[in-house]
Design an enzyme around this catalytic site. Structure first.
Site, short mmCIF file in Angstrom:
data_model
loop_
_atom_site.label_atom_id
_atom_site.label_comp_id
_atom_site.label_asym_id
_atom_site.label_seq_id
_atom_site.Cartn_x
_atom_site.Cartn_y
_atom_site.Cartn_z
N GLY A 99 -10.14 -7.59 -3.00
CA GLY A 99 -9.20 -6.54 -2.67
C GLY A 99 -8.39 -5.81 -3.16
N GLU A 113 -3.22 -6.51 -8.37
CA GLU A 113 -2.84 -7.52 -6.52
C GLU A 113 -3.07 -6.31 -6.13
OE1 GLU A 113 -5.19 -10.05 -5.84
OE2 GLU A 113 -4.86 -11.64 -6.85
N ASP A 114 -3.60 -7.08 -4.49
CA ASP A 114 -3.23 -5.87 -3.58
C ASP A 114 -1.96 -7.31 -2.64
OD1 ASP A 114 -5.02 -9.11 -3.41
OD2 ASP A 114 -6.36 -8.49 -1.75
N ASP A 151 0.53 -14.53 -1.83
CA ASP A 151 0.86 -15.10 -1.13
C ASP A 151 1.06 -15.92 -1.40
OD1 ASP A 151 0.53 -15.96 1.47
OD2 ASP A 151 -1.14 -16.13 1.69
N LYS A 176 4.49 -11.24 0.59
CA LYS A 176 4.37 -12.49 0.72
C LYS A 176 5.04 -12.92 0.83
CE LYS A 176 0.58 -12.50 4.28
NZ LYS A 176 -0.59 -13.31 5.14
N PHE A 233 -1.16 -12.34 8.50
CA PHE A 233 -3.00 -11.81 7.94
C PHE A 233 -3.23 -10.56 8.54
CE2 PHE A 233 -6.74 -11.96 7.24
CZ PHE A 233 -7.15 -12.73 5.44
N VAL A 234 -3.01 -10.19 7.25
CA VAL A 234 -2.81 -8.30 6.77
C VAL A 234 -4.39 -7.86 6.49
CG1 VAL A 234 -0.69 -7.61 6.93
CG2 VAL A 234 -1.85 -7.57 5.22
P1 XMP Z 1 -1.94 -16.62 -2.66
O1 XMP Z 1 -2.06 -17.67 -1.99
O2 XMP Z 1 -3.15 -17.38 -4.03
O3 XMP Z 1 -3.49 -15.58 -2.15
O4 XMP Z 1 -1.25 -16.03 -3.69
C1 XMP Z 1 -3.66 -14.91 -3.53
C2 XMP Z 1 -5.20 -14.62 -2.46
O5 XMP Z 1 -4.98 -14.79 -0.63
C3 XMP Z 1 -5.93 -13.71 -0.61
N1 XMP Z 1 -4.62 -13.13 0.75
C4 XMP Z 1 -5.10 -12.41 2.28
N2 XMP Z 1 -6.40 -11.68 1.71
N3 XMP Z 1 -5.15 -10.67 4.03
C5 XMP Z 1 -5.96 -11.03 3.20
O6 XMP Z 1 -7.01 -10.18 3.02
C6 XMP Z 1 -3.91 -11.59 3.80
O7 XMP Z 1 -2.76 -11.66 4.10
C7 XMP Z 1 -3.40 -12.42 3.16
N4 XMP Z 1 -2.82 -12.80 1.96
C8 XMP Z 1 -3.57 -13.62 1.31
C9 XMP Z 1 -5.85 -12.53 -0.81
O8 XMP Z 1 -7.09 -12.32 -1.83
C10 XMP Z 1 -5.02 -12.68 -2.36
O9 XMP Z 1 -5.74 -12.08 -4.02
MG MG Z 2 -7.29 -11.24 -3.91
#
Ligand code: XMP
Ligand code: MG
Length: 181
Positions: free
Chosen positions: A44, A99-100, A103, A131, A152-153
């Site tokens: 990502g 990181e992208d 969440d 997020k 969801f983006v």
């Molecule tokens: P966590 O929940 O472990 O998630 O903090 C981190 C990873 O989840 C993916 N992620 C997303 N990917 N749109 C996406 O394309 C979203 O809205 C989204 N939310 C979480 C992402 O890969 C991130 O590294």
């Molecule tokens: Mg990611």
């Protein structure tokens, strides 16, 4: 056309460019005299990493790592696996994890623990998007691009089922695309 699956644009190319310039300027100040290692968490963050590093004027190195926690869905499973490890040793180095999106925090809290165990001189976290609504693990963020609502983006590296990474902006995916209402 990929554009048709997007409900709303959250951040345009120009907005991303401006904000990433500000983050890079902060890093240029914070790491003056140092040579940080920027670690991109694939897949990502590859677009963000490419744009961010080109705005960093310090000597730095890059490395890549890949972890999986999502599969093809839109919710974190809490199960995190390293699918590609770093190429170089980070002991004694100043590392910046790029990181992208942050969440639930499951992925990064696990990843940061693993990296800290390798005894780098310092560890900072840079995430383009934060997020906070679904956070279950407390993760300290040093550089954050934008805080976003619980939607969801996709785009600018972020995918749904491996698609949309090539969109140059960040947008909210229409829920009907992933089986929502
Ligand atoms: P966590 O929940 O472990 O998630 O903090 C981190 C990873 O989840 C993916 N992620 C997303 N990917 N749109 C996406 O394309 C979203 O809205 C989204 N939310 C979480 C992402 O890969 C991130 O590294
Ligand atoms: Mg990611």
């Amino acid at each position: 056309m990929l554009d048709q699956d997007i409900e709303r644009v959250l951040f345009t190319e120009a907005q991303l460019d401006t904000r990433i310039g500000e983050i890079a300027a902060e890093m240029n100040r914070d790491y003056a005299g140092k040579e940080p290692v920027l670690i991109s968490v694939l897949r990502g963050s590859f677009v963000f990493m490419a744009d961010l590093t080109r705005k960093i004027t310090l000597p730095c190195t890059v490395d890549f790592m890949s972890v999986s926690s999502y599969g093809a869905g839109t919710k974190s499973s809490g199960q995190v696996q390293i699918t590609k490890d770093l190429s170089d040793d980070i002991e004694g180095r100043d590392i910046i994890v790029v990181e992208d999106i942050l969440d639930s925090g499951n992925t990064l809290s696990y990843l940061l623990e693993i990296l800290k165990a390798r005894k780098p001189a310092s560890v900072k976290l840079c995430t383009l998007l934060d997020k906070p609504d679904r956070r279950v693990k407390d993760v300290h963020v040093d550089y954050s691009g934008f805080t976003i609502p619980d939607e969801f983006v996709v785009g600018y590296g972020l995918d749904y089922a491996e698609k949309y990474r090539n969109l140059p902006y960040i947008g909210i995916l229409k829920p009907c695309v992933y089986g929502g209402e």
